[in-house]
Design a protein around this motif. Structure first.
Motif, mmCIF file in Angstrom:
data_model
loop_
_atom_site.group_PDB
_atom_site.id
_atom_site.type_symbol
_atom_site.label_atom_id
_atom_site.label_comp_id
_atom_site.label_asym_id
_atom_site.label_seq_id
_atom_site.Cartn_x
_atom_site.Cartn_y
_atom_site.Cartn_z
ATOM 1 N N ALA A 45 0.932 4.065 -3.119
ATOM 2 C CA ALA A 45 0.522 5.447 -2.849
ATOM 3 C C ALA A 45 1.615 6.438 -3.219
ATOM 4 C CB ALA A 45 0.145 5.599 -1.380
ATOM 5 N N LEU A 47 0.824 -1.206 0.000
ATOM 6 C CA LEU A 47 0.000 0.000 0.000
ATOM 7 C C LEU A 47 0.862 1.261 0.000
ATOM 8 C CD1 LEU A 47 -2.884 -0.903 2.482
ATOM 9 C CD2 LEU A 47 -2.998 -0.751 -0.013
ATOM 10 N N GLN A 60 -8.707 -0.722 -5.176
ATOM 11 C CA GLN A 60 -9.015 0.625 -4.708
ATOM 12 C C GLN A 60 -7.736 1.445 -4.561
ATOM 13 O OE1 GLN A 60 -10.264 -2.225 -3.705
ATOM 14 N NE2 GLN A 60 -12.321 -2.040 -2.811
ATOM 15 N N ALA A 61 -6.676 0.807 -4.057
ATOM 16 C CA ALA A 61 -5.404 1.508 -3.909
ATOM 17 C C ALA A 61 -4.846 1.911 -5.271
ATOM 18 C CB ALA A 61 -4.401 0.629 -3.163
ATOM 19 N N ALA A 111 -4.309 5.768 -6.874
ATOM 20 C CA ALA A 111 -2.929 6.198 -7.090
ATOM 21 C C ALA A 111 -2.874 7.310 -8.131
ATOM 22 C CB ALA A 111 -2.080 5.014 -7.537
ATOM 23 N N GLY A 168 -9.085 -4.384 -1.394
ATOM 24 C CA GLY A 168 -8.421 -3.116 -1.152
ATOM 25 C C GLY A 168 -7.343 -2.793 -2.166
#
Length: 322
Positions: A190, A186, A217-218, A222, A214
């Motif tokens: 990001a 993660l 979604q990450a 981005a 998740g």
């Protein structure tokens, strides 16, 4: 720049080595992180085996077997023969003695309570990889193959023992509903300036990474462009049996079909950009129309030079999308 690669296995290893070579040739200031598939991991003789990670580790360390394409160079297999003789390991899944040393260390650390992420850090610290590896998840999410009316079997049995010849009807990752992306994965997604999807098996190497709750979604959140590299050239897989995996989920074995399988990020999918081989240049126009910026470039990674050139092409496409 912060460069993040998603994938696993030999195709990913070759691409990451090319990316590392490109970074070295251009000043060596970029950071490379790889989010590695963990869903083809499994237990053998009480040891945790991680094929996608270890292919990357050994290749980046320069200790991989270039002839077989997997495992350690200069291997012996005496222990594996003993394990098969004792009936604790299948005879069709051979592990070299040096390779077993990795699995024993990994398992010892896991049994001490270390997370998979921490084990990755310890294994990676042995050599100067020039790259940091992160598991997609710290949870166990082994892939099993659905075989219609037959009982599902572990992916490794289907892949290694049966050479993907048993007609599959799908794939499932056990326990993935409760999994979460590893903190390291993660963090690097990001912070990424560019996210690259390696020419790995789209179904069983990239697919399980995206299936971790998740993760999509990450990636969607981005700010970095997401550029993928096709592992299909002229309707054939570059390596392995990805065509059998694609057929099981109803996707054609073509660079265009795989890109559409991933989908355009503007339409809720994964990709902003896509590299296909020059032989598949006809796929560019329809994919561009579908919202995936596509370029045709040489994809064959024959040596350090061609691999570095491919990495540069991916970054150049990403630069136009940033």
């Amino acid at each position: 720049m912060n460069l993040v690669v998603i994938g696993g296995g030999v195709g990913c290893a070759r691409f990451v080595m090319g990316l590392r070579e490109h970074v070295r040739r251009t000043g060596g200031r970029d950071r490379i992180d790889v989010v590695v598939n963990t869903a083809d991991d499994w237990w053998v003789s009480g040891l945790r085996i991680a094929p996608d990670h270890d292919s990357l580790l050994y290749a980046l360390a320069g200790v991989n077997d270039l002839t077989r394409g997997w495992g350690r160079a200069d291997e012996s297999e005496r222990v594996s023969g003993e394990l098969a003789a004792w009936g604790t390991a299948p005879a069709w899944f051979t592990l070299g003695d040096l390779d077993l040393g990795t699995h024993i260390a990994r398992t010892a650390w896991l049994r001490e309570g270390l997370s998979v992420s921490e084990v990755y850090r310890r294994l990676g610290a042995r050599w100067d990889l020039g790259v940091t590896l992160h598991p997609a998840t710290d949870a166990e999410v082994d892939t099993h193959v659905l075989l219609g009316d037959r009982e599902p079997i572990h992916f490794q049995e289907w892949w290694v023992r049966h050479r993907a010849q048993l007609p599959a009807t799908g794939f499932t990752q056990q326990g993935i509903e409760q999994a979460t992306p590893s903190p390291g994965a993660l963090d690097v997604i990001a912070a990424a300036d560019v996210i690259l999807v390696a020419p790995s098996n789209p179904v069983v190497s990239v697919g399980p990474v995206l299936a971790v709750p998740g993760m999509r979604q990450a990636l969607a959140a981005a700010s970095a462009p997401v550029v993928g590299v096709s592992g299909i050239i002229s309707g054939s897989v570059v390596r392995g049996m990805a065509d059998a995996c694609l057929a099981a989920i109803g996707v054609d074995t073509s660079a265009e079909a795989v890109a559409r399988h991933y989908g355009a990020r503007v339409a809720g999918g994964l990709l902003d950009g896509w590299l296909v081989d020059e032989s598949d240049a006809a796929a560019a126009a329809p994919l561009n129309a579908a919202g995936i910026s596509t370029r045709a470039v040489p994809l064959w990674m024959r040596d350090a030079g061609t691999s570095a050139r491919l990495a540069a092409d991916a970054l150049e496409l990403a630069d136009t999308l940033a």
